[in-house]
Design a protein around this motif. Structure first.
Motif, PDB file in Angstrom:
ATOM      1  N   ASP A   1      25.083  56.969  49.012  1.00 13.64           N
ATOM      2  CA  ASP A   1      24.339  56.296  47.559  1.00 13.64           C
ATOM      3  C   ASP A   1      24.486  54.991  46.741  1.00 13.64           C
ATOM      4  OD1 ASP A   1      24.369  59.759  47.444  1.00 13.64           O
ATOM      5  OD2 ASP A   1      26.180  59.785  46.619  1.00 13.64           O
ATOM      6  N   HIS A   2      25.651  55.094  47.851  1.00 12.94           N
ATOM      7  CA  HIS A   2      25.895  52.965  47.343  1.00 12.94           C
ATOM      8  C   HIS A   2      25.310  52.538  48.486  1.00 12.94           C
ATOM      9  CE1 HIS A   2      27.040  55.254  44.245  1.00 12.94           C
ATOM     10  NE2 HIS A   2      28.119  55.714  44.905  1.00 12.94           N
ATOM     11  N   ALA A   3      24.276  53.043  49.401  1.00 10.84           N
ATOM     12  CA  ALA A   3      24.415  51.325  50.849  1.00 10.84           C
ATOM     13  C   ALA A   3      23.041  51.199  50.384  1.00 10.84           C
ATOM     14  CB  ALA A   3      23.712  52.944  51.761  1.00 10.84           C
ATOM     15  N   PRO A   4      23.788  49.498  50.759  1.00  9.18           N
ATOM     16  CA  PRO A   4      23.977  48.589  51.616  1.00  9.18           C
ATOM     17  C   PRO A   4      25.900  48.588  51.439  1.00  9.18           C
ATOM     18  CG  PRO A   4      22.949  47.533  51.805  1.00  9.18           C
ATOM     19  CD  PRO A   4      22.597  48.158  50.584  1.00  9.18           C
ATOM     20  N   ALA A   5      25.517  48.219  49.643  1.00  8.37           N
ATOM     21  CA  ALA A   5      27.221  47.450  49.688  1.00  8.37           C
ATOM     22  C   ALA A   5      28.180  48.335  49.455  1.00  8.37           C
ATOM     23  CB  ALA A   5      26.468  47.446  48.181  1.00  8.37           C
ATOM     24  N   VAL A   6      28.706  49.351  49.922  1.00  9.86           N
ATOM     25  CA  VAL A   6      29.675  49.659  49.808  1.00  9.86           C
ATOM     26  C   VAL A   6      29.791  50.218  51.417  1.00  9.86           C
ATOM     27  CG1 VAL A   6      30.887  52.392  50.237  1.00  9.86           C
ATOM     28  CG2 VAL A   6      29.968  51.069  47.741  1.00  9.86           C
TER      29      VAL A   6
ATOM     30  N   VAL B   1      18.975  43.616  57.913  1.00 11.47           N
ATOM     31  CA  VAL B   1      19.550  41.835  58.767  1.00 11.47           C
ATOM     32  C   VAL B   1      20.159  41.404  57.123  1.00 11.47           C
ATOM     33  CG1 VAL B   1      19.491  39.316  59.349  1.00 11.47           C
ATOM     34  CG2 VAL B   1      18.702  41.360  60.528  1.00 11.47           C
ATOM     35  N   GLU B   2      19.664  41.261  55.784  1.00 13.61           N
ATOM     36  CA  GLU B   2      19.846  40.721  54.810  1.00 13.61           C
ATOM     37  C   GLU B   2      21.131  41.098  54.504  1.00 13.61           C
ATOM     38  OE1 GLU B   2      17.075  41.909  55.309  1.00 13.61           O
ATOM     39  OE2 GLU B   2      16.644  43.442  53.558  1.00 13.61           O
ATOM     40  N   ALA B   3      22.100  42.479  54.494  1.00 15.85           N
ATOM     41  CA  ALA B   3      22.949  42.794  53.846  1.00 15.85           C
ATOM     42  C   ALA B   3      24.131  42.721  55.124  1.00 15.85           C
ATOM     43  CB  ALA B   3      22.621  44.897  53.811  1.00 15.85           C
ATOM     44  N   ALA B   4      23.280  42.734  56.546  1.00 12.36           N
ATOM     45  CA  ALA B   4      24.384  42.348  57.346  1.00 12.36           C
ATOM     46  C   ALA B   4      24.983  40.897  56.818  1.00 12.36           C
ATOM     47  CB  ALA B   4      23.571  42.433  58.416  1.00 12.36           C
ATOM     48  N   ASP B   5      23.648  39.821  56.787  1.00 20.09           N
ATOM     49  CA  ASP B   5      24.327  38.742  56.511  1.00 20.09           C
ATOM     50  C   ASP B   5      24.890  38.493  55.523  1.00 20.09           C
ATOM     51  OD1 ASP B   5      22.614  38.407  58.499  1.00 20.09           O
ATOM     52  OD2 ASP B   5      21.078  37.209  57.140  1.00 20.09           O
ATOM     53  N   ALA B   6      25.262  39.513  54.175  1.00 23.89           N
ATOM     54  CA  ALA B   6      26.451  39.273  53.567  1.00 23.89           C
ATOM     55  C   ALA B   6      27.864  38.923  53.605  1.00 23.89           C
ATOM     56  CB  ALA B   6      25.939  40.038  51.985  1.00 23.89           C
TER      57      ALA B   6
END
Lengths: 353, 353
Positions: B50-55, B78-83
């Motif tokens: 529900d709260h992907a990708p942050a969680v 890729v941008e979420a992985a970069d964080a």
């Protein structure tokens, strides 16, 4: 099922009971609305439950001591009732009557055990008591109540409603063991009954009614949960209640989404027993407001409270207090009026007559 | 369902990942038994939940920091992985690879979201990872895993097994959401898988397997629960496990009667979400041993861990740690051996080949 043979009221106690509430004999349930707090005459099935009659007698004793306006009609073996009577002071003893349930072929025979609840229900049907409390077999209780007290129009299988504590207040979960293979029309009637109960007994304004399922994404749930939402969404609910859609197991604990949660009796029973045991082992989500661990049979012409087979004396006492409270609120006739005055919409025509 | 288009491994990270565990490329799952503690390469679906990708990123970060032998393969944008990579120190950064899940027509399109888990499962099937963790749609995960990793002989619908804390230790509850309308033969396979899991992962000697129902009296339960006991009673269970008969919701909390509880995925999911929420809100029955809030998919040719859609970062981290632990114990191939070496008795002949 053989016809029950109803027991006699022990003569010396019949007088006591009759002298206290003669005006209620043969009364019309829909017309009664006893003042609160008033006398409540509760028929207690001494034969039902895993630890009957000892635990039931213990519960009756506790209930009687806690509520001086309670009159108990103990149904079952006279010797078990005598143990209770011996423990009471003379004033309290006058508030306890007994009625002997007919013996079956043997001590552990199912029909013998079930004769307790059948006799207790007959006592209500005949005006000797205002409500029944049993910790016996759920199926036998539901069947006996439907036969002895009658089902309301449109109720095919009377549901058992349980009340659970949540972080947000009391929540009505139904069915918890009566309808194990319901269809969507049965769930729809349960939604109406549960909404009326929450409104009348829990005094919830415009109760929120949810359907228990396992996810809100498209295609989630089993067959019943894929067809039921359309029926529930088109339903006219009593007491300003509204259908809020799908809820999940977590919502039964938080109470955040619904005041009434509708499900089949299999899932409801499993969830109820799980949560009640967790709350008993740890603690309930809301220590300040712990509802009785007892279920209410809805949709029959009388007040019937069902305790767990494994109920403790405290649970039985809480069930008796709940039955008395429901009687004093005239909850059952008021809910019946709410349900029966509604024009059924989008419902099975079989249910309307 | 359209065929998934599998993503590329970002070239500069593929090198890192490849340099660390070249010997595991293209390995045969049944032959692997990594030393414990060893390297565990976990493919994490950044798109599920529900709260992907942050969680999910938060959970991956926690897991990576807690376990220096963990290698993460982040699947998704890729941008979420970069964080995540930016938050790691250089040493830890070398233990994280990424793989891009193919984009669907739109950001919130179901096929786009499901491509995360499909791509992660392909990474395991192709030997780039040892296990998958996803908080995405359960149905999509089960279907993708069955297609991408293969089902074991006799497994028609791979069950999701959850582990619950009880007063008496850990309890395996299955199914919790994969098979919502199972028949008794499906329940029988789930009994075998659950027994093997309890034996191998929880190290329970001769696990007790119970069937969840709503009462032990004659005639209790729904259709499935009236036919299943005969099948379960005649079943040959692995690891010296024995069928102990009917259990109820309360037994899932106390753990007193069974180590493994078998039910349909609807009831199991409702009970799991109810109990997990109660334990989170109050506290678990056994503070000293709280299992991860994640389920294991059994009966497929690889290690797949499913977190709740509503999982927190902590839950995702616990799911990743569970996946690593299962890989290090070689749990899945060992369970497969246990199940497949058994001569099926009293079972559907369709299930044996």
């Amino acid at each position: 099922m053989t016809s029950p043979v109803y027991g006699r009221v022990a003569p010396e106690r019949r007088r006591t009971s009759g002298a206290r509430a003669p005006e209620q004999s043969g009364r019309d349930l829909s017309a009664e609305a006893a003042p609160e707090p008033g006398i409540a005459r509760i028929a207690v099935d001494l034969l039902g439950g895993d630890h009957a009659p000892a635990v039931v007698v213990d519960g009756a004793l506790r209930a009687s001591q806690a509520d001086p306006a309670l009159q108990l009609l103990l149904v079952g073996p006279v010797e078990a009732a005598d143990a209770l009577l011996a423990a009471l002071d003379p004033e309290a003893r006058h508030r306890v009557g007994t009625i002997t349930a007919p013996a079956g072929p043997g001590e552990h025979d199912v029909s013998r055990v079930e004769s307790g609840v059948r006799t207790a229900i007959l006592a209500v049907a005949q005006g000797h008591a205002d409500a029944v409390v049993s910790a016996g077999n759920t199926g036998a209780t539901v069947t006996s109540a439907a036969l002895g007290l009658g089902r309301w129009p449109g109720v095919r299988r009377p549901p058992l409603a349980a009340v659970l504590p949540t972080a947000a207040g009391r929540l009505v979960l139904l069915d918890v063991g009566s309808s194990v293979d319901p269809d969507e029309l049965t769930l729809a009637m349960h939604a109406r009954l549960g909404a009326a109960y929450a409104s009348i007994v829990h005094e919830v304004a415009a109760p929120r009614v949810g359907l228990l399922t396992i996810g809100t994404e498209r295609g989630k749930g089993d067959r019943l949960r894929r067809t039921a939402p359309a029926v529930l969404a088109g339903l006219q609910l009593p007491a300003g209640a509204r259908y809020v859609g799908l809820v999940e197991g977590n919502d039964v604990v938080t109470g955040a989404k619904a005041d009434v949660v509708v499900t089949d009796g299999f899932t409801g029973n499993v969830l109820l027993k799980g949560l009640e045991t967790a709350y008993a082992l740890i603690r309930p989500p809301n220590d300040g407001d712990v509802p009785p661990r007892a279920a209410i049979l809805l949709g029959v012409g009388g007040t019937v409270v069902v305790c767990h087979g494994a109920a403790t004396g405290e649970d039985v006492a809480a069930g008796i207090a709940l039955a008395a409270d429901l009687h004093r609120r005239a909850a059952v006739p008021v809910i019946a009026d709410l349900i029966q005055s509604q024009v059924p919409a989008h419902e099975d025509p079989r249910g309307g007559s």
